[in-house]
Design a protein around this motif. Structure first.
Motif, PDB file in Angstrom:
ATOM      1  N   ASP A  80       9.160  -9.747  -8.742  1.00  0.00           N
ATOM      2  CA  ASP A  80       9.296  -9.517 -10.189  1.00  0.00           C
ATOM      3  C   ASP A  80       9.692 -10.801 -10.913  1.00  0.00           C
ATOM      4  N   MET A  81      10.468 -11.651 -10.236  1.00  0.00           N
ATOM      5  CA  MET A  81      10.945 -12.887 -10.845  1.00  0.00           C
ATOM      6  C   MET A  81       9.993 -14.060 -10.606  1.00  0.00           C
ATOM      7  N   GLY A  82       8.900 -13.836  -9.907  1.00  0.00           N
ATOM      8  CA  GLY A  82       7.954 -14.907  -9.637  1.00  0.00           C
ATOM      9  C   GLY A  82       8.371 -15.836  -8.528  1.00  0.00           C
ATOM     10  N   MET A  83       9.357 -15.428  -7.727  1.00  0.00           N
ATOM     11  CA  MET A  83       9.826 -16.287  -6.642  1.00  0.00           C
ATOM     12  C   MET A  83       8.902 -16.211  -5.436  1.00  0.00           C
ATOM     13  N   ILE A  84       8.294 -15.050  -5.231  1.00  0.00           N
ATOM     14  CA  ILE A  84       7.322 -14.880  -4.159  1.00  0.00           C
ATOM     15  C   ILE A  84       6.138 -14.110  -4.749  1.00  0.00           C
ATOM     16  N   PRO A  85       4.983 -14.131  -4.106  1.00  0.00           N
ATOM     17  CA  PRO A  85       3.818 -13.400  -4.635  1.00  0.00           C
ATOM     18  C   PRO A  85       4.045 -11.886  -4.616  1.00  0.00           C
ATOM     19  N   GLU A  86       3.492 -11.216  -5.597  1.00  0.00           N
ATOM     20  CA  GLU A  86       3.587  -9.756  -5.639  1.00  0.00           C
ATOM     21  C   GLU A  86       2.927  -9.133  -4.415  1.00  0.00           C
ATOM     22  N   SER A  87       1.843  -9.728  -3.974  1.00  0.00           N
ATOM     23  CA  SER A  87       1.157  -9.201  -2.781  1.00  0.00           C
ATOM     24  C   SER A  87       2.071  -9.252  -1.556  1.00  0.00           C
ATOM     25  N   ALA A  88       2.926 -10.255  -1.499  1.00  0.00           N
ATOM     26  CA  ALA A  88       3.867 -10.362  -0.379  1.00  0.00           C
ATOM     27  C   ALA A  88       4.874  -9.224  -0.413  1.00  0.00           C
ATOM     28  N   ALA A  89       5.378  -8.930  -1.597  1.00  0.00           N
ATOM     29  CA  ALA A  89       6.347  -7.839  -1.725  1.00  0.00           C
ATOM     30  C   ALA A  89       5.713  -6.514  -1.331  1.00  0.00           C
ATOM     31  N   ARG A  90       4.472  -6.298  -1.780  1.00  0.00           N
ATOM     32  CA  ARG A  90       3.792  -5.045  -1.417  1.00  0.00           C
ATOM     33  C   ARG A  90       3.567  -4.970   0.089  1.00  0.00           C
ATOM     34  N   GLY A  91       3.177  -6.074   0.676  1.00  0.00           N
ATOM     35  CA  GLY A  91       2.946  -6.098   2.116  1.00  0.00           C
ATOM     36  C   GLY A  91       4.211  -5.851   2.914  1.00  0.00           C
ATOM     37  N   ILE A  92       5.320  -6.431   2.457  1.00  0.00           N
ATOM     38  CA  ILE A  92       6.602  -6.240   3.154  1.00  0.00           C
ATOM     39  C   ILE A  92       7.063  -4.793   3.029  1.00  0.00           C
ATOM     40  N   ARG A  93       6.968  -4.232   1.827  1.00  0.00           N
ATOM     41  CA  ARG A  93       7.389  -2.843   1.622  1.00  0.00           C
ATOM     42  C   ARG A  93       6.554  -1.892   2.483  1.00  0.00           C
ATOM     43  N   ALA A  94       5.292  -2.149   2.596  1.00  0.00           N
ATOM     44  CA  ALA A  94       4.402  -1.244   3.330  1.00  0.00           C
ATOM     45  C   ALA A  94       4.778  -1.105   4.798  1.00  0.00           C
ATOM     46  N   VAL A  95       5.372  -2.142   5.378  1.00  0.00           N
ATOM     47  CA  VAL A  95       5.684  -2.085   6.815  1.00  0.00           C
ATOM     48  C   VAL A  95       7.181  -2.043   7.089  1.00  0.00           C
ATOM     49  N   ALA A  96       8.004  -1.928   6.043  1.00  0.00           N
ATOM     50  CA  ALA A  96       9.461  -1.927   6.216  1.00  0.00           C
ATOM     51  C   ALA A  96       9.954  -0.548   6.628  1.00  0.00           C
ATOM     52  N   VAL A  97       9.357  -0.051   7.685  1.00  0.00           N
ATOM     53  CA  VAL A  97       9.692   1.254   8.248  1.00  0.00           C
ATOM     54  C   VAL A  97       9.898   1.048   9.736  1.00  0.00           C
ATOM     55  N   LEU A  98      10.948   1.602  10.259  1.00  0.00           N
ATOM     56  CA  LEU A  98      11.331   1.315  11.635  1.00  0.00           C
ATOM     57  C   LEU A  98      10.212   1.656  12.619  1.00  0.00           C
ATOM     58  N   ASP A  99       9.484   2.716  12.343  1.00  0.00           N
ATOM     59  CA  ASP A  99       8.401   3.086  13.253  1.00  0.00           C
ATOM     60  C   ASP A  99       7.311   2.013  13.313  1.00  0.00           C
ATOM     61  N   ARG A 100       7.120   1.308  12.204  1.00  0.00           N
ATOM     62  CA  ARG A 100       6.114   0.238  12.191  1.00  0.00           C
ATOM     63  C   ARG A 100       6.595  -0.997  12.947  1.00  0.00           C
ATOM     64  N   ILE A 101       7.895  -1.225  12.877  1.00  0.00           N
ATOM     65  CA  ILE A 101       8.460  -2.398  13.569  1.00  0.00           C
ATOM     66  C   ILE A 101       8.506  -2.158  15.073  1.00  0.00           C
ATOM     67  N   GLY A 102       8.894  -0.935  15.435  1.00  0.00           N
ATOM     68  CA  GLY A 102       9.003  -0.582  16.841  1.00  0.00           C
ATOM     69  C   GLY A 102      10.439  -0.663  17.321  1.00  0.00           C
ATOM     70  N   VAL A 103      11.034   0.487  17.591  1.00  0.00           N
ATOM     71  CA  VAL A 103      12.432   0.530  18.022  1.00  0.00           C
ATOM     72  C   VAL A 103      12.617  -0.209  19.340  1.00  0.00           C
ATOM     73  N   ASP A 104      11.749   0.041  20.279  1.00  0.00           N
ATOM     74  CA  ASP A 104      11.888  -0.601  21.596  1.00  0.00           C
ATOM     75  C   ASP A 104      11.730  -2.115  21.492  1.00  0.00           C
ATOM     76  N   ALA A 105      10.758  -2.553  20.683  1.00  0.00           N
ATOM     77  CA  ALA A 105      10.542  -3.993  20.522  1.00  0.00           C
ATOM     78  C   ALA A 105      11.744  -4.656  19.863  1.00  0.00           C
ATOM     79  N   LEU A 106      12.305  -3.993  18.876  1.00  0.00           N
ATOM     80  CA  LEU A 106      13.465  -4.555  18.190  1.00  0.00           C
ATOM     81  C   LEU A 106      14.658  -4.618  19.124  1.00  0.00           C
ATOM     82  N   GLU A 107      14.866  -3.559  19.860  1.00  0.00           N
ATOM     83  CA  GLU A 107      15.979  -3.537  20.810  1.00  0.00           C
ATOM     84  C   GLU A 107      15.844  -4.663  21.831  1.00  0.00           C
ATOM     85  N   ALA A 108      14.644  -4.849  22.333  1.00  0.00           N
ATOM     86  CA  ALA A 108      14.416  -5.890  23.337  1.00  0.00           C
ATOM     87  C   ALA A 108      14.658  -7.274  22.759  1.00  0.00           C
ATOM     88  N   ASP A 109      14.226  -7.508  21.531  1.00  0.00           N
ATOM     89  CA  ASP A 109      14.400  -8.817  20.919  1.00  0.00           C
ATOM     90  C   ASP A 109      15.868  -9.105  20.631  1.00  0.00           C
TER      91      ASP A 109
END
Length: 458
Positions: free
Chosen positions: A36-65
């Motif tokens: 909203d402030m022009g610090m990053i592209p709007e497309s980036a914000a939409r892309g980040i929001r779309a995958v900011a769900v734990l199931d998309r990240i992967g619980v097992d992968a996150l735990e391992a990392d």
């Protein structure tokens, strides 16, 4: 802001997956505000929001990392960035670990706070009904665990209502202070954001429905400690109420009982026993929560602009305190709903001393004629050594010549009736019921409003 977590319960509030999702929510919201402030592209914000769900990240992968990095936010943002593709280049833009971790925890604490308010509102309504119903129910007032003066049970409940109201007000104040955005970059001065730093903080706070801090640093643990201390004071109040109920359940007193379901077993060994079931859990929870005030205050001793040692302690204390407060409130409400008042037993106990409990009234009737000290001594000496254990205090005083010189037997008898000497107990009980209902209404109306609202009672 609405969290992307499922329905929270005391057991899931700070569960691993719940915390991780709260951090993802913060990262996605940060990206949206920065877009909203022009610090990053709007497309980036939409892309980040779309995958900011734990199931998309992967619980097992996150735990391992996390096992490799020992840095949960680093691992989370790394996997979030990977899932977001090109948009991932803008994940965690200028933020630092504690910015995200503390903000996520604050959002979860606020969700618990709303639930605790609802439960306390219901508890207040139960106390209001109790105070009103028993505004005229005679009982013995006790000081130092001895009979003092006659009161009504509604008056006793009024004291509980007023103290609980103070605890709720303190908790409300602690919440207003805690529910602020601790997002200031690496040390709190928004270095990575240039001249847009403070505006970013303002907008992000507004989006998350949090207030702003002048210094949104990583060492503001006093805000968490404050809130936990207020929870501990709430526990102290609930413990006092439950302790009185527990004592009044004593078989020799018998003024309070719990309504138990059919089939409840009192003791595995003694078939005759009907042990209290609900009050004891409240007392255990309250004692444990009350004792978390001390370690909470240790967390405020952080050094300089950030201190991982105190933050580790803070996480541990929060993980115990907030779910425990929620459970304690639920159990307290349940206890009140199952509390049964034995009015006849209260009356019998108030009359147990044969009129002695109301001798202050007789003293005050004598005082204008003899002086207060002389009136006190006349009554004290008349009942100090009763010649016959079968003679009641009222009977002894009705026959005392020194007192009969000033008052008739009928006046003495009337003065020593406990039911006629309860002071303002009834009026206070009814006023307290009104206070409790008003406060309960305020708590319920704020169950879905901003944390920055004004206090419930001035």
């Amino acid at each position: 802001m609405t969290l992307s977590t499922p329905v929270l319960t005391p057991s899931t509030l700070f569960a691993r997956e719940t915390l991780w999702q709260s951090w993802l929510d913060v990262e996605a919201t940060l990206a949206e505000v920065q877009a909203d402030m022009g610090m990053i592209p709007e497309s980036a914000a939409r892309g980040i929001r779309a995958v900011a769900v734990l199931d998309r990240i992967g619980v097992d992968a996150l735990e391992a990392d996390i096992r490799i990095t020992h840095a949960p936010i680093l691992s989370l943002t790394r996997l979030l960035a990977k899932a977001a593709g090109k948009a991932g280049d803008y994940v965690h833009w200028g933020a630092t670990t504690q910015n995200v971790m503390q903000t996520g925890r604050i959002l979860l604490v606020r969700e618990a706070d709303l639930e605790i308010r609802k439960i306390l509102a219901s508890a207040l309504l139960l106390l209001a009904e109790m105070a009103e119903t028993h505004a005229d129910t005679l009982m013995a007032g006790r000081t130092n665990r001895q009979h003092a003066l006659p009161i009504t049970f509604g008056f006793k409940v009024a004291g509980w209502i007023e103290e609980l109201s103070r605890s709720i007000n303190r908790l409300e104040g602690g919440g207003r202070r805690l529910f602020a955005l601790p997002f200031g970059g690496a040390v709190g001065a928004m270095h990575a954001f240039g001249p847009q730093g403070r505006e970013l903080n303002r907008r992000l706070a507004a989006r998350l429905d949090l207030s702003e801090l002048l210094v949104p640093g990583r060492s503001n643990n006093d805000l968490f400690a404050d809130y936990i201390v207020q929870q501990s004071l709430l526990a102290m109040t609930i413990e006092r109420i439950a302790s009185e109920l527990y004592l009044l359940m004593t078989q020799e007193i018998g003024e309070i009982t719990e309504r138990l379901d059919d089939g409840t077993v009192g003791s595995s060994t003694m078939p005759h026993k009907i042990n209290p079931k609900y009050v004891v859990r409240v007392l255990a929870d309250a004692a444990e929560l009350r004792n978390l005030a001390a370690p909470a205050m240790e967390t405020g001793r952080s050094s300089h602009e950030g201190d991982s040692a105190t933050n580790q302690l803070l996480s541990s204390v929060l993980d115990r305190a907030i779910p425990l407060a929620w459970e304690m409130a639920q159990r307290f409400e349940n206890l009140l709903a199952r509390t049964e008042v034995q009015a006849a037993k209260m009356k019998d106990n108030a009359n147990q001393t044969g009129g002695a409990i109301a001798t202050e009234r007789l003293m005050m009737l004598l005082a204008p004629m003899t002086g207060r000290s002389e009136a006190h001594d006349l009554i004290h000496h008349a009942i100090e050594h009763l010649p016959d254990p079968e003679i009641t205090v009222t009977e002894a005083l009705r026959k005392d010549s020194a007192i009969l010189a000033h008052l008739s037997e009928a006046e003495i008898t009337a003065a020593l009736d406990p039911a006629g000497y309860c002071g303002d107990s009834s009026a206070i009980a009814r006023d307290a019921a009104t206070v409790a209902r008003r406060m309960a209404g305020g708590l319920k109306s704020r169950s879905s409003t901003s944390s920055s609202d004004v206090a419930l009672i001035d």
